[in-house]
Design a protein around this motif. Structure first.
Motif, PDB file in Angstrom:
ATOM      1  N   ASP A 304       0.818  -1.204   0.000  1.00  0.00           N
ATOM      2  CA  ASP A 304       0.000   0.000   0.000  1.00  0.00           C
ATOM      3  C   ASP A 304       0.858   1.263   0.000  1.00  0.00           C
ATOM      4  OD1 ASP A 304      -2.281  -1.428   0.006  1.00  0.00           O
ATOM      5  OD2 ASP A 304      -2.745  -1.159   2.121  1.00  0.00           O
ATOM      6  N   THR A 307       1.812   2.591  -3.546  1.00  0.00           N
ATOM      7  CA  THR A 307       0.679   2.818  -4.425  1.00  0.00           C
ATOM      8  C   THR A 307      -0.306   3.822  -3.837  1.00  0.00           C
ATOM      9  OG1 THR A 307      -0.463   0.925  -3.445  1.00  0.00           O
ATOM     10  CG2 THR A 307       0.819   0.533  -5.435  1.00  0.00           C
ATOM     11  N   ARG A 405      -6.642  -7.575  -1.795  1.00  0.00           N
ATOM     12  CA  ARG A 405      -7.463  -6.372  -1.599  1.00  0.00           C
ATOM     13  C   ARG A 405      -8.453  -6.223  -2.740  1.00  0.00           C
ATOM     14  NH1 ARG A 405      -5.013  -0.500   0.124  1.00  0.00           N
ATOM     15  NH2 ARG A 405      -6.960   0.672   0.231  1.00  0.00           N
ATOM     16  N   LEU A 411     -10.540  -1.768  -8.031  1.00  0.00           N
ATOM     17  CA  LEU A 411      -9.205  -2.345  -7.853  1.00  0.00           C
ATOM     18  C   LEU A 411      -9.281  -3.769  -7.341  1.00  0.00           C
ATOM     19  CD1 LEU A 411      -6.052  -2.056  -7.548  1.00  0.00           C
ATOM     20  CD2 LEU A 411      -6.514  -1.328  -5.186  1.00  0.00           C
ATOM     21  N   ARG A 413      -6.320  -6.545  -6.151  1.00  0.00           N
ATOM     22  CA  ARG A 413      -4.901  -6.822  -5.945  1.00  0.00           C
ATOM     23  C   ARG A 413      -4.739  -8.274  -5.501  1.00  0.00           C
ATOM     24  NH1 ARG A 413      -2.570  -3.368  -1.645  1.00  0.00           N
ATOM     25  NH2 ARG A 413      -2.525  -1.781  -3.274  1.00  0.00           N
ATOM     26  N   ARG A 415      -1.916 -11.360  -4.467  1.00  0.00           N
ATOM     27  CA  ARG A 415      -0.561 -11.661  -4.012  1.00  0.00           C
ATOM     28  C   ARG A 415      -0.215 -13.086  -4.411  1.00  0.00           C
ATOM     29  NH1 ARG A 415      -1.422 -11.560   0.934  1.00  0.00           N
ATOM     30  NH2 ARG A 415      -1.267 -13.781   1.438  1.00  0.00           N
ATOM     31  N   TRP A 425       3.011  -9.438  -6.828  1.00  0.00           N
ATOM     32  CA  TRP A 425       1.629  -8.990  -6.777  1.00  0.00           C
ATOM     33  C   TRP A 425       1.147  -8.695  -8.198  1.00  0.00           C
ATOM     34  CZ3 TRP A 425       5.387  -7.518  -3.423  1.00  0.00           C
ATOM     35  CH2 TRP A 425       5.145  -7.666  -2.046  1.00  0.00           C
ATOM     36  N   GLU A 427      -1.973  -6.277  -9.868  1.00  0.00           N
ATOM     37  CA  GLU A 427      -3.081  -5.342  -9.664  1.00  0.00           C
ATOM     38  C   GLU A 427      -3.817  -5.122 -10.978  1.00  0.00           C
ATOM     39  OE1 GLU A 427      -1.869  -2.315  -6.018  1.00  0.00           O
ATOM     40  OE2 GLU A 427      -1.693  -1.654  -8.094  1.00  0.00           O
ATOM     41  N   GLU A 429      -7.036  -2.744 -12.458  1.00  0.00           N
ATOM     42  CA  GLU A 429      -7.868  -1.591 -12.117  1.00  0.00           C
ATOM     43  C   GLU A 429      -8.785  -1.214 -13.265  1.00  0.00           C
ATOM     44  OE1 GLU A 429      -6.203   1.759  -9.738  1.00  0.00           O
ATOM     45  OE2 GLU A 429      -4.284   0.836 -10.279  1.00  0.00           O
ATOM     46  N   GLN A 443      -3.035  -2.214 -15.470  1.00  0.00           N
ATOM     47  CA  GLN A 443      -2.535  -3.493 -14.980  1.00  0.00           C
ATOM     48  C   GLN A 443      -1.110  -3.301 -14.482  1.00  0.00           C
ATOM     49  OE1 GLN A 443      -3.177  -7.126 -17.473  1.00  0.00           O
ATOM     50  NE2 GLN A 443      -0.947  -7.037 -17.643  1.00  0.00           N
TER      51      GLN A 443
END
Length: 508
Positions: A304, A307, A405, A411, A413, A415, A425, A427, A429, A443
């Motif tokens: 976090d 980002t 998340r 979003l 996320r 892992r 990770w 991500e 969005e 991405q």
């Protein structure tokens, strides 16, 4: 107090400003390039003045109506840094006296008595003497290595330890050092603003541990979970040669590495702790090396931070937008964006349905092969699938990923729980498109390497990123557009590798 900070775009200055604000002070900052502060979380709470410390008129304007000056400027990236810093300190001391300031606070380096100082330490000591020689009461803190993400000395140690499982080093690795955590430096700096004018002079500040650079590297390796490093000191490597080597192995610029490496031959241990008579130690005590390193690794251990650092304001050991790109340790990224005519809701539907039977939208053979290899290595592989074909929940397994998340509908996320020499990770969005038309898919694949094997792993797979991650970007946006525009007659869902089909039909 009315405080003005020179050097707010630097490592310590950018961290000091929010501490001063939290303490109730008003803050003005001087910056040659104010635009560098635009993304800081505190830029709208301070007065930003454009200016250069080597220009007397600009210094004079910045000091007008102020009480306390924090002088945290250093020109290390210039070949003539000692001359520039000498001239700037002379101008600042003179203009501070004319402005009638109550105090100057400066952070320099420990200058061990009886040792020949490097050019870098000599310059820091000279600046301190110039400020102390003026008529404005000056407080000069003298510190060794500051441990925190972004500190140049700490970053050199970080990269060397992470990237080299075995090192042939100069004898300076046996030099003694008393490092200090960045949060303790900020503690002293902040409280200096309210000291009475009678308190002036130079004070050594350091943490509770005295150790060698070799021991610091071993502590870092332990905290970072790296295997024990092999360190072999030899007498033939000069500091200058060491700096060239550091320039090759780490991203720290040569202009910074050379003067810092030349300073490592000195023992930098506090000769006194007299500051405690004026600023008592923090209630929880000064921070030890191990804890300071743990805090400095926050950037990687809490994704976090890089980002979404602006959500609540960063801690002292966290990275800032003003930190140089080479600070904060190795964190490889592959970032891709693609506009789509699908609306954000349609894009999010595809994103949240990813994985399991619905697939990963790119090069299915490669994903399948990677899954089998992971299973052979004892990892999760792709066999875990997903519980629900349409909806995910934080904490659940998704193939070889874990849902870390969800900010629905924007979003996702993930892992990685596959066997890799590091941590990874992914991500995904969905953002509104420009002018409210369509959506933008973003991405981001992030990898924190674990030792040399981690760096080699990322570099070995980098040539395939365009095929795998680029394909994902194209196919996910394409699936969203198809779902939003071309399929009718009932609900749809994504099939394996991004194809779409209606319930009751088999995808092929």
């Amino acid at each position: 107090m009315r405080c003005v900070v020179f050097g707010a775009t630097g490592y310590l200055g950018g961290r000091l400003v929010p501490e001063l604000l939290r303490a109730g002070h008003t803050v003005r900052v001087l910056a040659r390039t104010p635009g560098k502060l635009a993304d800081t979380p505190w830029h709208d709470r301070v007065e930003i003045v454009r200016g250069d410390v080597t220009v007397a008129d600009e210094v004079r304007a910045a000091l007008q109506d102020q009480e306390v000056l924090y002088y945290l400027v250093h020109s290390l990236t210039r070949s003539d840094f000692d001359t520039v810093d000498r001239d700037a300190a002379t101008i600042v001391a003179r203009e501070a006296a004319s402005a009638g300031l109550d105090r100057i606070v400066y952070l320099g380096g420990i200058a061990p008595a009886g040792q020949e100082l490097s050019r870098h330490l000599s310059s820091r000591a000279e600046v301190g003497r110039i400020l102390l020689g003026g008529t404005v009461p000056a407080l000069v803190f003298q510190a060794a290595v500051v441990i925190g993400s972004g500190s140049a000395s700490f970053e050199m140690l970080r990269y060397l330890t992470e990237r080299l499982p075995a090192m042939v080093t100069p004898r300076w690795v046996r030099a003694r050092i008393q490092p200090i955590a960045v949060r303790d430096v900020l503690y002293y700096l902040t409280r200096a603003a309210e000291l009475p004018p009678a308190v002036r002079g130079a004070f050594d500040i350091g943490g509770p541990d005295v150790l060698t650079y070799e021991q610091m590297m071993r502590v870092y390796a332990e905290v970072a979970g790296l295997p024990r490093r092999v360190i072999v000191p030899v007498p033939v490597l000069t500091p200058w040669l060491s700096a060239q080597w550091v320039n090759l192995v780490t991203p720290v610029p040569r202009a910074i590495a050379v003067p810092l490496m030349e300073s490592l031959v000195n023992d930098v241990v506090c000769g006194e702790h007299e500051i405690a008579a004026h600023i008592p130690d923090p209630g929880e005590g000064l921070t030890g090396v191990r804890r300071a390193v743990e805090l400095a690794l926050t950037r990687i251990r809490d994704l976090d931070v890089p980002t979404r650092w602006s959500d609540a304001g960063p801690a002292p050991a966290d990275p800032l937008p003003t930190d140089p790109e080479w600070s904060g340790g190795s964190l490889y990224q592959d970032v891709r964006e693609r506009p789509t005519t699908a609306d954000p809701a349609a894009l999010w539907t595809v994103i949240e349905a990813i994985g399991g039977e619905n697939g990963w939208y790119s090069f299915p053979l490669a994903w399948s092969l990677r899954g089998w290899l992971d299973r052979l290595a004892g990892g999760a592989g792709l066999r875990r699938g997903r519980r629900d074909p349409h909806r995910l929940h934080e904490g659940e397994a998704l193939d070889w990923w874990r849902v870390e998340r969800i900010e629905r509908p924007a979003l996702l996320r993930l892992r990685a729980e596959m066997r890799v020499p590091g941590r990874a990770w992914l991500e995904l969005e969905a953002r509104p498109g420009n002018d409210g038309a369509g959506a933008i898919y973003r991405q981001r694949a992030v990898f924190e390497p674990h030792g040399l094997a981690g760096h080699l792993y990322w570099k070995s797979i980098a040539p395939f990123h365009a095929l795998i991650f680029g394909g994902m970007t194209r196919n996910i946006t394409g699936a969203a557009e198809t779902a939003a525009g071309s399929l009718g007659g009932g609900p749809t869902r994504t099939g394996p590798w991004g194809r779409l089909h209606r319930p009751g039909r088999t995808s092929r």
